[in-house]
Scaffold this active site. Structure first.
Site, PDB file in Angstrom:
ATOM      1  N   ASP A 470       0.829  -1.201   0.000  1.00  0.00           N
ATOM      2  CA  ASP A 470       0.000   0.000   0.000  1.00  0.00           C
ATOM      3  C   ASP A 470       0.870   1.260   0.000  1.00  0.00           C
ATOM      4  O   ASP A 470       2.084   1.215   0.284  1.00  0.00           O
ATOM      5  CB  ASP A 470      -0.892  -0.033   1.257  1.00  0.00           C
ATOM      6  N   ASP A 532     -10.619   1.863  -3.541  1.00  0.00           N
ATOM      7  CA  ASP A 532     -11.231   1.584  -2.243  1.00  0.00           C
ATOM      8  C   ASP A 532     -12.746   1.573  -2.357  1.00  0.00           C
ATOM      9  O   ASP A 532     -13.434   1.115  -1.450  1.00  0.00           O
ATOM     10  CB  ASP A 532     -10.812   2.646  -1.214  1.00  0.00           C
TER      11      ASP A 532
HETATM   12  C1  DGJ Z   1      -5.850   1.892   1.901  1.00  0.00           C
HETATM   13  C2  DGJ Z   1      -6.208   0.662   1.131  1.00  0.00           C
HETATM   14  O1  DGJ Z   1      -6.680   0.988  -0.135  1.00  0.00           O
HETATM   15  C3  DGJ Z   1      -7.221  -0.140   1.929  1.00  0.00           C
HETATM   16  O2  DGJ Z   1      -7.632  -1.257   1.192  1.00  0.00           O
HETATM   17  C4  DGJ Z   1      -6.592  -0.549   3.234  1.00  0.00           C
HETATM   18  O3  DGJ Z   1      -5.531  -1.438   2.986  1.00  0.00           O
HETATM   19  C5  DGJ Z   1      -6.116   0.669   3.988  1.00  0.00           C
HETATM   20  N1  DGJ Z   1      -5.277   1.514   3.172  1.00  0.00           N
HETATM   21  C6  DGJ Z   1      -5.352   0.266   5.225  1.00  0.00           C
HETATM   22  O4  DGJ Z   1      -4.801   1.319   5.869  1.00  0.00           O
END
Ligand code: DGJ
Length: 712
Positions: A470, A532
């Site tokens: 991430d 997301d």
């Molecule tokens: C952003 C990601 O896109 C989410 O899926 C998740 O992993 C969060 N960060 C966790 O902090």
């Protein structure tokens, strides 16, 4: 594939030609990119108009299509590169000095690029120079026998005896002739990534498809298409340009008054700068140019195959991806070992194969204010450690994977307390925080070494078979011009070191959703979390538009809870899965709360996902109805042998059943008879393709119909 005859250099791909000529004054001119031409002495001139009013006297380039235009001399349009020499502008006019053909694809130092695996590619390196100005450019063009693409990158060399300062270095330049054209590009934001936009290009217009957010960005993807005015999914001439790069990018379009269009693609000059000592050189990232006379669909299927076969390096690229369950939306930071094992156990019963532990497993990371950078397991939450947890998950018959965010640090962390100077900052100002985090300065080798070492330790601690990488904030406080490029090179070094040290781990890229969904990351990670926003209705648009420039297999797509956590929308469980099937499929919800019919539905979904996942990894995607244009969204994936087809059609808002359209399938075998494995119905290929199938949607919003056709 590549020939040099007299003053003409020709590259031929499967159905395309790219042709350059050396003009009478030694300039490298662009002659043609498009449908294939025979190798010969060409009969029409390489210029846009017979005469250029008020251009510099004598030899003017203002109306000439050029391969790598210099700025400020004989051409009065934006140049492909610019520099200063001390306090003076760098004035140059590059001339052809030689060309060399090499077997294989070009490599780009320190950056991801296409590869040829030893067959089917050739590269020509063309040297241009202006000795008076002390500058040289080497242009590399790679063509593949089996593809309709040209990959370009550029090296600029200082051949003078004093330093020069580069202000811009584009990777490629494409000039197109006069025509009614439109530009298609993919802007967005968090949870609305890659929305499709299309607008007419008019004489005199300048359009910069660019990003300054440090990563390739939620706000603008490094991919754009220039198309004939009336082109659609299957008709019209379309050019696309994609940058294999994960930092600030620019695709700069200038529509000249004479009707021609110049498109430059490369690193965004805004915030860029690079000092070159005498003898020094700078290499640009690679830009991939594709041509199709079969509309946007022709471009996407070409890029889909190209990226799977010639860009992605992961062992997982062509493998069926395990169906995963991720605990993020089920628990956020509020979990312990028992909760995770309970989720994994129930997920196994549902046919899910991989359990992914998301953010919150390390340091003091009980919320997003602390712990980033401290890559040691939080024993309060996970008393058995990573090794023990992986063993427990494996004992349930599930693979185990985890989340990392290696580039970041919270000010409230052991790492920051020990190395406050390791974050990106300028000495005179407190750096900006975003999501309570700062960014590690990975241009420094000791920082890269720390990250590589600590993540290697994590990944060696237990049987870890998947990693979600991430990156949750834009890059700010970059201390000097060119910093973003050095950061991007540092990122590639770390990603390269970790993916090659753990070649069997399935890596998934992520950046606050799809904030770094670009060809550069695909080189290392065969799949990327698309957004997301996993609401199925929003995903119709996000996945539809993303599929224009990227393969379905690259798009992480999960079934999540309803109401959706990002936008509150309620959609049927069936719709959520039907939309997610056309990607790297998984779940991200608290499955322990799902019982009865819902659980049984998930069991059926995972069984179906396993049946079609090979098709998703290897198939060609066709977009049949656009959610950007109407109330329906339909896509179709066809196997290379045309013996298997998956169709998903969604009617977004319900209405009466009176006027359902027929949807014609594309790319199928018209002489075949197919059976739908879901309904048992038999269909004739010619009818499906010439008359179409009639979906019968349920009478509710977001109703979907899927078909899984297999050739009899
Ligand atoms: C952003 C990601 O896109 C989410 O899926 C998740 O992993 C969060 N960060 C966790 O902090």
């Amino acid at each position: 594939m590549i020939s040099i005859k007299n003053n003409t250099i020709s590259l031929h791909g499967r159905d395309i030609s790219y042709i350059m000529t050396v003009g009478e004054h030694g300039d490298l001119l662009h002659f043609h990119f498009g449908k294939r031409l025979a190798d010969r002495e060409y009969s029409v001139p390489a210029k846009w108009s017979a005469w250029s009013p008020y251009a510099p006297e004598g030899h003017t380039l203002d109306n000439m299509p050029q391969e790598y235009p210099s700025y400020g001399y004989a051409d009065l349009r934006p140049g492909a590169f610019s520099y200063t020499k001390g306090s003076m502008n760098g004035i140059a006019q590059l001339k052809f000095r030689g060309a060399e053909i090499k077997k294989g694809a070009a490599s780009v130092p320190g950056m991801p690029c296409l590869h040829d695996g030893g067959a089917g590619a050739e590269t020509v390196c063309i040297t241009l120079a202006d000795e008076e100005a002390g500058i040289e450019a080497v242009l590399a063009y790679t063509v593949f026998e089996e593809y309709n693409i040209i990959a370009r990158s550029t090296v600029i060399r200082n051949i003078s005896d004093s330093a020069v300062y580069l202000k811009s270095v584009y990777s490629s330049c494409l000039e197109l002739a006069q025509k009614d054209r439109e530009i298609i590009y993919f802007p967005g934001s968090w949870a609305r990534e890659r929305q499709l936009e299309r607008c007419a290009l008019k004489k005199g217009m300048r359009v910069n498809i660019a990003n300054e957010r440090g990563g390739s960005g939620h706000n603008m993807n490094p991919f754009a298409m220039i198309a004939d005015k009336n082109s659609d999914e299957s008709r019209g001439e379309v050019y696309s340009m994609s940058l294999i790069y994960s930092g600030n990018h620019s695709t700069n379009v200038m529509c000249a008054p004479n009707g021609s269009v110049r498109i430059l693609q490369g690193i965004n000059p805004d915030g860029f700068g690079w000092e070159l000592e005498p003898g020094g050189e700078f290499a640009s990232p690679q830009s991939v140019m594709c041509f199709s006379d079969n509309g946007f669909g022709g471009i996407s299927r070409e890029l889909g195959r190209l990226y799977r076969n010639k860009l992605c390096t992961s062992r997982w690229t062509h493998r069926e991806r395990p169906i995963l369950i991720n605990n993020w939306e089920a628990t956020y930071f509020d979990f312990d070992e028992e909760k995770l094992v309970t989720i994994a156990k129930k997920a196994k019963e549902a046919g899910i194969e991989l359990f992914v532990m998301d953010d919150g497993w390390f340091g003091a990371r009980n919320d997003d204010t602390k712990g980033l950078g401290d890559w040691t397991v939080n024993r309060q939450k996970l008393p058995s450690g990573l090794k023990g947890l992986a063993e427990r998950i494996n004992a349930e018959g599930m693979k185990f994977g985890l989340w990392i965010e290696p580039e970041m640090v919270n000010p409230d962390s052991e790492l920051y307390r020990e190395h406050p100077d390791w974050v990106i900052h300028v000495p005179y100002k407190t750096p900006a925080q975003s999501r309570q985090q700062l960014i590690l300065d990975i241009t420094r080798s000791e920082v890269r070494d720390y990250i590589i070492k600590s993540i290697k330790t994590v990944l060696s601690e237990g049987n870890i078979e998947y990693v979600k990488w991430d990156m949750n904030r834009p890059i700010t406080d970059m201390p000097y011009p060119g910093y973003n490029h050095r950061y991007t090179l540092g990122l590639y070094e770390i990603a390269g070191a970790l993916t090659s040290a753990f070649p069997d781990i399935l890596f998934e890229g992520c950046a606050g959703g799809g904030g770094r969904f670009d060809p550069g990351m695909l080189y290392y990670f065969p799949q990327i979390w698309t957004s997301d926003n996993s609401d199925a209705a929003a995903r119709l648009m996000i996945q539809y538009a993303t599929s224009m420039g990227y393969p379905a297999s690259a798009m992480g797509a999960h079934v999540t809870a309803s109401p959706n956590h990002q936008n509150g929308r309620m959609t049927p469980l069936k719709t959520r899965a039907d939309v997610a099937f056309a990607g790297a499929f998984g779940y991200e919800l608290d499955i322990t709360k799902m019982d009865g019919d819902e659980f049984e539905e998930i069991v059926k979904q995972t069984a179906f996902a396993k049946e079609i996942r090979k098709l998703v990894v290897e198939g060609d995607l066709y977009r049949l109805q656009s959610p950007f244009e109407g109330n329906h969204c339909t896509w179709e994936i066809v196997s290379p042998e045309k013996d298997e087809v998956f169709v998903m059609s969604c009617k977004i808002m319900t209405d009466t059943l009176c006027s359902e359209p027929f949807i014609r399938l594309e790319g199928i075998d018209e002489s075949a008879v197919y059976t739908d494995t879901l309904s048992g119905k038999t269909y004739y290929g010619d009818e499906l393709s010439r008359r179409g199938f009639m979906p019968e949607y349920d009478m509710k919003d977001f109703a979907t119909v899927i078909l899984h056709l297999k050739k009899n």
